[in-house]
Scaffold this motif. Structure first.
Motif, mmCIF file in Angstrom:
data_model
loop_
_atom_site.group_PDB
_atom_site.id
_atom_site.type_symbol
_atom_site.label_atom_id
_atom_site.label_comp_id
_atom_site.label_asym_id
_atom_site.label_seq_id
_atom_site.Cartn_x
_atom_site.Cartn_y
_atom_site.Cartn_z
ATOM 1 N N VAL A 49 8.155 62.425 13.043
ATOM 2 C CA VAL A 49 8.239 62.072 14.466
ATOM 3 C C VAL A 49 7.326 62.977 15.277
ATOM 4 N N GLY A 50 7.338 64.283 14.958
ATOM 5 C CA GLY A 50 6.456 65.207 15.663
ATOM 6 C C GLY A 50 4.996 64.855 15.468
ATOM 7 N N LEU A 51 4.636 64.463 14.239
ATOM 8 C CA LEU A 51 3.257 64.052 13.980
ATOM 9 C C LEU A 51 2.895 62.828 14.808
ATOM 10 N N ALA A 52 3.822 61.887 14.928
ATOM 11 C CA ALA A 52 3.559 60.693 15.735
ATOM 12 C C ALA A 52 3.344 61.062 17.199
ATOM 13 N N ARG A 53 4.175 61.955 17.720
ATOM 14 C CA ARG A 53 4.024 62.373 19.121
ATOM 15 C C ARG A 53 2.688 63.069 19.343
ATOM 16 N N ALA A 54 2.352 63.982 18.425
ATOM 17 C CA ALA A 54 1.092 64.715 18.568
ATOM 18 C C ALA A 54 -0.099 63.771 18.449
ATOM 19 N N ALA A 55 -0.025 62.827 17.508
ATOM 20 C CA ALA A 55 -1.130 61.882 17.332
ATOM 21 C C ALA A 55 -1.331 61.039 18.590
ATOM 22 N N MET A 56 -0.245 60.595 19.212
ATOM 23 C CA MET A 56 -0.376 59.830 20.454
ATOM 24 C C MET A 56 -1.037 60.670 21.541
ATOM 25 N N ALA A 57 -0.658 61.944 21.617
ATOM 26 C CA ALA A 57 -1.257 62.823 22.621
ATOM 27 C C ALA A 57 -2.736 63.058 22.343
ATOM 28 N N CYS A 58 -3.136 62.938 21.082
ATOM 29 C CA CYS A 58 -4.544 63.108 20.710
ATOM 30 C C CYS A 58 -5.334 61.806 20.806
ATOM 31 N N GLY A 59 -4.676 60.727 21.177
ATOM 32 C CA GLY A 59 -5.376 59.440 21.244
ATOM 33 C C GLY A 59 -5.605 58.817 19.888
ATOM 34 N N ASP A 60 -4.681 59.078 18.953
ATOM 35 C CA ASP A 60 -4.803 58.539 17.598
ATOM 36 C C ASP A 60 -3.568 57.690 17.289
ATOM 37 N N PRO A 61 -3.469 56.511 17.891
ATOM 38 C CA PRO A 61 -2.243 55.722 17.720
ATOM 39 C C PRO A 61 -2.025 55.219 16.297
ATOM 40 N N GLU A 62 -3.082 55.018 15.533
ATOM 41 C CA GLU A 62 -2.898 54.541 14.157
ATOM 42 C C GLU A 62 -2.104 55.550 13.336
ATOM 43 N N THR A 63 -2.457 56.825 13.461
ATOM 44 C CA THR A 63 -1.689 57.861 12.763
ATOM 45 C C THR A 63 -0.260 57.893 13.284
ATOM 46 N N ALA A 64 -0.095 57.715 14.586
ATOM 47 C CA ALA A 64 1.243 57.714 15.172
ATOM 48 C C ALA A 64 2.089 56.577 14.613
ATOM 49 N N VAL A 65 1.489 55.397 14.462
ATOM 50 C CA VAL A 65 2.209 54.250 13.907
ATOM 51 C C VAL A 65 2.695 54.572 12.499
ATOM 52 N N ALA A 66 1.800 55.073 11.677
ATOM 53 C CA ALA A 66 2.160 55.357 10.293
ATOM 54 C C ALA A 66 3.258 56.418 10.220
ATOM 55 N N ALA A 67 3.147 57.468 11.038
ATOM 56 C CA ALA A 67 4.133 58.550 10.997
ATOM 57 C C ALA A 67 5.493 58.096 11.500
ATOM 58 N N ALA A 68 5.521 57.356 12.595
ATOM 59 C CA ALA A 68 6.804 56.903 13.136
ATOM 60 C C ALA A 68 7.471 55.917 12.192
ATOM 61 N N ARG A 69 6.696 55.023 11.611
ATOM 62 C CA ARG A 69 7.267 54.089 10.630
ATOM 63 C C ARG A 69 7.846 54.837 9.438
ATOM 64 N N SER A 70 7.132 55.848 8.994
ATOM 65 C CA SER A 70 7.606 56.634 7.853
ATOM 66 C C SER A 70 8.896 57.371 8.211
ATOM 67 N N ALA A 71 8.991 57.877 9.436
ATOM 68 C CA ALA A 71 10.208 58.560 9.868
ATOM 69 C C ALA A 71 11.400 57.619 9.830
ATOM 70 N N LEU A 72 11.202 56.384 10.302
ATOM 71 C CA LEU A 72 12.296 55.413 10.275
ATOM 72 C C LEU A 72 12.630 54.998 8.843
ATOM 73 N N GLU A 73 11.604 54.857 8.029
ATOM 74 C CA GLU A 73 11.824 54.442 6.642
ATOM 75 C C GLU A 73 12.650 55.474 5.885
#
Length: 978
Positions: A613-637
């Motif tokens: 989840v932290g990686l997803a938040r940081a990636a969004m703040a960096c303008g990298d939504p693809e990484t955020a998608v993968a990280a958030a999905r993995s957190a839920l999985e």
């Protein structure tokens, strides 16, 4: 004083535009009386037909019969008083009366059949098709349970030709699909309704009713996304329509059968007036049955004593409403069945009231109060576990802890339940572990938690496990830090870390114990930083040092076991959180990413969803939504099952926002729906839930699902205004305004834009204020509120000038010109002045533009100004009174000159402005046709055709089609000798 016939007709027209309901009916009745006194038969007929229509579309439909009998008598006595339109309305309303009789159980069936026969006779005499007659017969047979006759009438209805007496196509399709659904053919029903749902056939009450009728068939077929959409879209359409009592019942029924009882209660609360016995009893019955179903569902859930909306005059519990609504529905159904000589109505009502839920839950995305369902009474306590069983559960918990695996917490909970009260059967270490676990479960009570850990530490010491004792005391220190006792907590955890370091050096403490204690130390220091100590810099430095030490120990001893890797990942996660708070998302992403890599490498993906989840938040703040998608999905999985409801909601919102940023709006909707559901389950509807609904509304809006988005945003706005920032409120109103404009409700859209602008006007950056004022003006103009639109345009123009945005204020000037052109007194002249001002402003800005991008933008605006000037000149001429051919030719010539300038300026912009240029070229071609210059028009059209060739793009196809039309008309005019 009596009104003139003209004034009465105006009052009649005004009343027809009022909302359905008793107020409109009362005015319609007074107009009948006034028309009768005026002695104007045509006017009297108009008022009688108006009152019939008002009654039919209200809760007082039973009043139709008397005025209709009066009109019918007038027709029989003096048919010459009826013009063609009045005769049409008489026969049209015959259907309403025949149908309305069937809805009144106290009217004998023989009378219903007699009126049907009368309708058949009069339609035959008037030369109308049998279609409406057979439809009427079908309904009699359907409602009385004569299935064979209903099928014959249904087939005859479909076979008969449509004519002026046929119901509108949308209403016919609704009734046909409803019959198919009742006959157990939901797929065919939905296919029958498809043209109505797609907007191909509509009327004043469709697709409103079809949307509601489709809800349960869709759910039964597993098409739940469509069902949700139809509820959001459909209920918003009918919530203010008094005649939609039965349709409101359909929405209540849908909610009650899909785990949305709270939503059903909110709908019921908006419509308690529907309990009134006025109107047709059938619609009352079709409202009462779903209400009885809802109240029964609440009672079944253990909420029978809950206060619920009900008939006026008293308060109701769910259990009381269940009994009342059921009894009323059965009594009313019995009246219909006795009249009809069948049980078809009662059977259908019982089936609806006794229905079982179709799905456990179907998130709708709209705000609804959380229903707290009581926990079931505890079952008889199970037989005490045997000592051997307790020891086996303890062994399982120890094994899962030793080699970490999912379910370790559940294993300790199972052991604690079995061992509670049977501590004597445990060895000393087992008793210590039990006390340790029970202390962990009291985290919400810091003082008792500290006491519990200290007691466990003593038991560990007695059992000869000093390292475990030190860890228990370290946990006590962490609990102290949560209680705000920072200094005491730091001293205690430092002591235990030093002790464990020593024990480890002696070989008496495992690396994972030291790693765990060092992690606790970091968390204690972190809590101290969060509490805002006087020496903030010193506290942060101490935390950094502790993190360095913990990370170094973890890296050194990773080979000692997977738990050490897990603790190291926790430390790295803490580093990521600190970096994110410090405004360094790139560094944070590195720490979070390293934590994820560690847990994956150690086969501990389930252990660290927070790092993902932290990686997803940081990636969004960096303008990298693809990484955020993968990280958030993995957190839920990997961690959804262990997440608390509120945390799950936050992760779903985060994932929805990341998906939106990658233009995957469909999946974004799904996760925003989940976020809203879990926020509501957590009791955070007004805070986290409002954020989720704002995200959902935006995703639906981007998908073009304006009606659904509007429903969601309307429920989110009150909470956003109460507990959220101005930015979120402005965004919600902005999106809602755009949705309402897309739905054609321009007046309300303007209101949303103006409310948002009133907030944005206080912001330092005035761009949003300018955009909102401009959009409000556009909507006010479309709503015909020209004076208000003019004021809003002037406001927007001043803002754009202040922001030095010439392309924007030029657009405002053009809009003001078109607005002025609608005014009769000097409007066209003022419109020309404004277009000329727009041209001068744009040309001056283009000359002063300093870069290619600005010049390209302004060149397009200048060309568009020329194009619109030409079109405005022609429009004003065509709208002018009289038929002055000379003035028309002069206007066409002047308009053509402006269009040719537009073509030239667009051409200067090169390929980027090709589509705009060819559009202006074809507009000029049409004027050439009007001026009789068919050769010139043909040349322009052929040039456009050659330019686009067979390009497949939408614009190319549209240009080719228009060019072909120009050629056709130019050829036709040439052939006629013009």
């Amino acid at each position: 004083m009596n009104r003139t016939a003209s004034a009465l007709r105006q009052a009649l027209q005004d009343n027809m535009n009022e909302p359905e309901g008793p107020a409109r009916n009362a005015v319609a009745e007074r107009l009948v009386d006034e028309a009768g006194q005026a002695g104007d038969t045509a006017l009297l007929l108009d008022t009688l037909f108006n009152v019939l229509s008002a009654y039919n579309f209200s809760s007082e439909s039973e009043k139709m019969f008397v005025p209709f009998a009066r009109v019918l008598r007038m027709w029989d006595e003096r048919p010459e008083d009826f013009d063609q339109y009045a005769e049409h309305r008489l026969h049209w309303m015959f259907k309403w009366v025949a149908s309305g009789m069937l809805d009144q159980p106290d009217i004998p069936l023989a009378s219903v059949e007699k009126w049907h026969a009368e309708m058949e006779h009069r339609y035959r005499v008037a030369g109308h098709s049998e279609r409406a007659v057979r439809q009427s017969e079908f309904r009699i047979a359907r409602d009385t349970g004569d299935a064979a006759r209903a099928e014959r009438a249904f087939a005859a209805w479909l076979a008969a030709d449509r004519d002026r007496m046929s119901d509108c196509h949308a209403c016919e399709l609704h009734t046909q699909g409803d019959w198919l659904n009742r006959r157990g053919r939901p797929e065919e029903a939905l296919e029958t309704w498809r043209p109505v749902l797609a907007g191909e056939h509509t009327c004043a009450h469709e697709p409103h009713v079809v949307l509601a009728s489709s809800l349960l068939p869709l759910v039964r077929l597993g098409r739940t996304d469509e069902a949700r959409a139809h509820h959001l879209r459909g209920y918003r359409m009918i919530r203010d329509m008094e005649s939609m009592r039965a349709t409101v019942g359909d929405h209540i029924e849908f909610c009650a059968l899909t785990g949305n009882e709270a939503r059903a209660l909110e709908i019921l609360a908006e419509h308690t007036g529907h309990f009134a016995p006025s109107g047709d009893p059938l619609s009352l019955l079709e409202f009462l049955a779903p209400v009885a179903l809802l109240a029964r569902r609440l009672t079944d859930l253990g909420l029978g004593v809950r206060r619920v909306p009900g008939p006026a005059g008293r308060e109701w519990t769910a259990a009381e409403l269940s009994a009342h609504a059921r009894a009323e529905a059965l009594e009313l159904a019995g009246r219909f069945d006795r009249r009809n000589g069948s049980t078809v109505v009662g059977d259908r009502v019982r089936a609806r009231m006794d229905a079982a839920p179709l799905v456990e839950r179907l998130p709708l995305g709209v705000r609804a109060e959380r229903l707290t369902v009581p926990r079931p009474a505890p079952a008889a306590p199970p037989a005490p576990a045997s000592p051997d069983a307790v020891r086996e559960l303890l062994a399982t918990a120890r094994r899962l802890t030793e080699d970490p695996a999912p379910g370790v917490r559940a294993a300790w909970e199972a052991f604690a339940r079995a061992a509670h009260g049977r501590e004597d059967g445990l060895d000393p270490l087992g008793r210590a572990e039990l006390a340790d676990h029970e202390a962990m479960e009291r985290v919400a009570e810091p003082a008792k938690c500290v006491e519990g850990f200290r007691s466990a530490a003593l038991l560990y010491e007695d059992a000869g496990h000093p390292a475990q004792a030190a860890l228990a005391r370290a946990r006590a220190a962490l609990a102290l830090s949560f209680a705000g006792r920072a200094a005491e907590a730091v001293a205690a955890v430092e002591a235990e870390c030093a002790l464990l370091r020593g024990l480890h050096a002696e070989g008496r403490a495992e690396p994972r114990s030291v790693a765990t204690a060092l992690l606790y130390r970091c968390r204690v220091l972190r809590n101290g930083v969060d509490d805002g100590p006087e020496d903030a810099a010193g506290a942060l430095a101490a935390l950094e040092a502790a993190l360095d030490e913990a990370a170094a120990f973890g890296e050194e001893h990773r080979a000692a076991g997977r738990m050490v890797s897990g603790r190291l990942a926790d430390v790295l996660q803490l580093r990521g959180e600190l970096a994110l708070e410090a405004g360094d998302p790139a560094r944070a992403a590195g720490w979070f990413g390293r934590a994820v890599e560690l847990t994956d490498a150690a086969d501990l993906a389930w252990y660290a969803p927070e790092a993902r989840v932290g990686l997803a938040r940081a990636a969004m703040a960096c303008g990298d939504p693809e990484t955020a998608v993968a990280a958030a999905r993995s957190a839920l999985e990997h961690g959804a099952e262990s997440m608390e409801d509120a945390h799950a909601a936050r992760v779903h919102v985060l994932l929805s926002e990341a998906l939106t940023a990658t233009d995957r709006h469909g999946p974004a909707v799904e996760h925003a729906l989940e976020a809203a559901h879990w926020a509501d389950q957590a009791g955070e509807s007004a805070t986290l839930g409002a954020w989720a609904r704002l995200t959902l509304g935006g995703a639906l809006h981007r998908l073009g699902r304006a009606d659904e988005a509007a429903s969601v945003l309307e429920t989110a706005l009150p909470d956003l205004e109460q507990g959220h920032g101005d930015g979120q409120v402005v965004q919600a109103r902005w999106w809602l305004g755009e949705c309402l404009a897309a739905l054609g409700d321009h007046r309300e859209a303007a209101g949303q834009f103006l409310r948002a602008a009133s907030v944005a006007q206080h912001w330092e950056d005035q761009r949003d204020h300018a955009v909102l004022a401009h959009m409000a003006a556009d909507c006010l103009g479309r709503a015909g509120r020209d004076d208000e639109a003019e004021r809003a345009y002037e406001r927007a123009e001043a803002l754009w000038r202040g922001l030095e945005r010439p392309e924007a204020y030029v657009r405002v000037l053009r809009a003001r010109a078109w607005l002025a052109a609608r005014r009769e007194d000097g409007g066209p002249a003022r419109a020309r002045e404004l277009m000329a001002e727009a041209e001068r402003a744009c040309a001056a800005a283009l000359a002063a533009a300093g870069d290619d991008e600005a010049r390209e933008l302004l060149r397009g605006e200048l060309a568009d100004t020329h194009r619109q000037t030409g079109e405005l000149i022609v429009r004003c001429c065509e709208d002018a009174p009289g038929d002055d051919e000379g003035a028309a030719e002069e206007a066409y010539e002047e308009g053509l000159a402006h269009l040719e300038r537009a073509v030239a300026v667009f051409a200067e912009g090169g390929p980027a402005l090709r589509d705009q240029r060819t559009g202006a070229e074809l507009a000029a071609a049409w004027l050439e046709v009007d001026l009789g210059r068919n050769a010139a028009a043909t040349a322009r059209a052929r040039a456009v055709l050659a330019e686009y060739g067979d390009a497949p793009e939408d614009v190319a196809r549209a240009r080719r089609a228009e060019a072909e039309n120009v050629l056709m008309y130019a050829g036709r005019e040439s052939a006629s000798g013009v």
